[in-house]
Design an enzyme around this catalytic site. Structure first.
Site, short mmCIF file in Angstrom:
data_model
loop_
_atom_site.label_atom_id
_atom_site.label_comp_id
_atom_site.label_asym_id
_atom_site.label_seq_id
_atom_site.Cartn_x
_atom_site.Cartn_y
_atom_site.Cartn_z
N ALA A 1 65.24 34.69 45.38
CA ALA A 1 65.54 34.56 43.70
C ALA A 1 63.92 34.16 43.28
CB ALA A 1 66.54 33.25 43.61
N GLY A 2 63.12 33.70 44.13
CA GLY A 2 62.01 33.05 43.48
C GLY A 2 60.79 33.95 42.88
N ARG B 1 52.52 32.20 42.41
CA ARG B 1 51.12 32.25 43.28
C ARG B 1 50.57 33.44 43.54
NH1 ARG B 1 51.48 28.08 47.85
NH2 ARG B 1 49.42 29.10 48.43
N GLU C 1 62.12 15.58 52.32
CA GLU C 1 60.88 16.38 51.68
C GLU C 1 59.68 15.74 51.42
OE1 GLU C 1 61.03 19.54 50.90
OE2 GLU C 1 63.23 19.74 51.23
N ARG D 1 44.24 92.33 50.59
CA ARG D 1 42.96 91.92 49.76
C ARG D 1 42.20 92.98 48.96
NH1 ARG D 1 39.80 93.09 55.47
NH2 ARG D 1 41.04 91.07 56.51
#
Length: 451
Positions: free
Chosen positions: A10-11, A15, A154, A422
């Protein structure tokens, strides 16, 4: 044991400086999301839920293109990883087994590592994947007591003592589905970011008397991609692994650093790959082929003993049988070349079927497109196409037929026939000098007027 995958995708990936959702940036020709799904697929999951958010429609389209049975759910607000996992609850309703949480921007988790997590789940209620970090930086820390995982902290919430720990959290986690969602329901957002951390379920689990542990993997497996530089590093890591694997399978590369593989490239032993070769998606090469320098292949199959290049391009739908020769500056698209066929120089073959041992001369073009429709050309076994021939499809040249150089073939050529098409040549003695003199005077007159 039944397995379900929950893949967080979902991000936004701020950056990356891109309008493309982060998980759709490609590595080796496939979106990062696909790499994560392929790793999880080795567990033969019964269900797969992909949690989308930013660029949801594009991410969901990519997921369903990879596997139409994937269940996509949306995280409309970005409130943290626990909140993201919670969105998958309905997709896993009724699932009786384990769930593993993966990340769409972490493409290199090995299937063997996930299998070790499944093994560890037999002894513990919750299993986390960790790694010893060379530079722990801002990773979350895994606080262990023997083989028991006590909690995950964290970085922004860690004490100095906790920050000194080098065993770090990858984010990958496994638990029984019902247990996982029950623990998530108890997660709060009383932390520095005001987010619902998935990592908090460890402390909650321990407080409830549940056991937790962490297994370790190589740090490279946990590489997350959040910037263009990290994307380039991920591509480099993939290519290094692919080259090493190719050597192990008996493939020879003369200059391995210049050979680039796709995520699904398959090459048999005793194949020789010369410098500066690029494999796009969908390439399979049988044993003993030779891919010469500066060639580009995608969506094609090359059989044993075939030689491709140098400077050749094989496009999707190309099938080369045994001992076919495709030479320099030849492009082939959506065509089948039977055993021993030769197309050696400066030629375009598109939407065509070439018989065994036929020989196509330099400068030949299959004229397969009228601006609206595509048409096929068939060249029979043993036929010889002279240089500079235009084959205007749909057209068939029969077995063992011969087409004279410089011909424009618009009608079928029967078996064993000679076709020459040709314009008649006219030769006018002395006219060349008179023409050049006239043109020279005309040029001089124009220059004088201009001055």
């Amino acid at each position: 044991m039944s397995i379900a995958l929950i893949v967080l995708a979902a991000g936004k990936g701020t950056r990356m400086k891109s309008d493309l959702p982060k998980v759709l940036h490609p590595i080796a020709g496939a979106p990062m999301l696909v790499h994560a799904l392929r790793a999880g697929a080795a567990l033969e999951p019964d269900r797969i839920a992909v949690v989308t958010g930013h660029g949801a429609e594009a991410v969901e389209a990519a997921a369903l293109e990879h596997d139409e049975d994937i269940r996509c759910v949306r995280q409309t607000e970005q409130l943290g990883t626990a909140h993201a996992v919670a969105q998958a609850r309905a997709a896993l309703e009724g699932h009786d087994g384990d769930a593993i949480v993966l990340y769409g921007d972490t493409p290199f988790i090995r299937p063997e590592t996930l299998e070790r997590m499944i093994e560890a789940r037999r002894m513990h209620d919750v299993v986390v994947l960790g790694f010893e970090a060379a530079d722990p930086g801002r990773y979350g820390r895994l606080i262990m007591q023997g083989d028991a995982l006590d909690r995950i902290v964290e970085f922004k919430d860690a004490t100095d003592e906790e920050r000194a720990v080098s065993f770090c959290n990858s984010g990958v986690i496994s638990a029984d589905s019902a247990t996982l969602f029950d623990l998530i329901d108890a997660v709060g957002n009383d932390n520095a970011s005001g987010e619902y951390y998935l990592t908090d379920i460890i402390g909650i689990a321990r407080a409830r008397g549940l056991s937790a542990t962490a297994i370790a993997c190589d740090e490279a497996e946990t590489l997350g991609v959040n910037s263009r530089a990290e994307l380039a590093a991920a591509e480099d890591l993939f290519q290094s692994r692919a080259r090493a694997a190719a050597f192990e399978e008996g493939v020879m590369m003369q200059a391995p650093g210049t050979v680039h593989f796709a995520f699904d490239t398959v090459i048999g032993p005793d194949t020789l790959i010369e410098p500066n070769v690029v494999f796009g998606p969908g390439v399979s090469i049988e044993n003993g082929a030779r891919i010469r320098a500066f060639s580009h292949l995608e969506g094609c199959h090359v059989a044993t003993g075939a030689i491709v290049g140098p400077y050749a391009r094989l496009r999707p739908g190309t099938e080369l049988a045994e001992d076919v020769r495709v030479g320099n500056f030849v492009e082939i698209k959506n065509s089948v070349l039977d055993a021993g066929a030769k197309v050696n120089h400066l030629t375009y073959i598109g939407d065509a079927d070439l018989g065994a041992a036929c020989n196509v001369g330099a400068g030949t073009v299959t004229c397969n497109y009228d601006g609206v429709m595509k048409y096929r050309t068939t060249i029979g076994a043993g036929a010889f196409i002279g240089s500079g021939t235009m084959l205007v499809a749909p057209v068939t040249v029969g077995d063992d037929a011969l087409v004279g150089s410089g011909s424009v073939i618009t009608q079928d050529v029967p078996r064993d026939a000679l076709a020459v098409a040709r314009a008649r040549q006219e030769t006018k003695p002395g006219r060349a000098k008179r023409l050049f003199d006239m043109l020279t005077k005309k040029k001089k007159s124009i220059e004088e007027r201009a001055s």
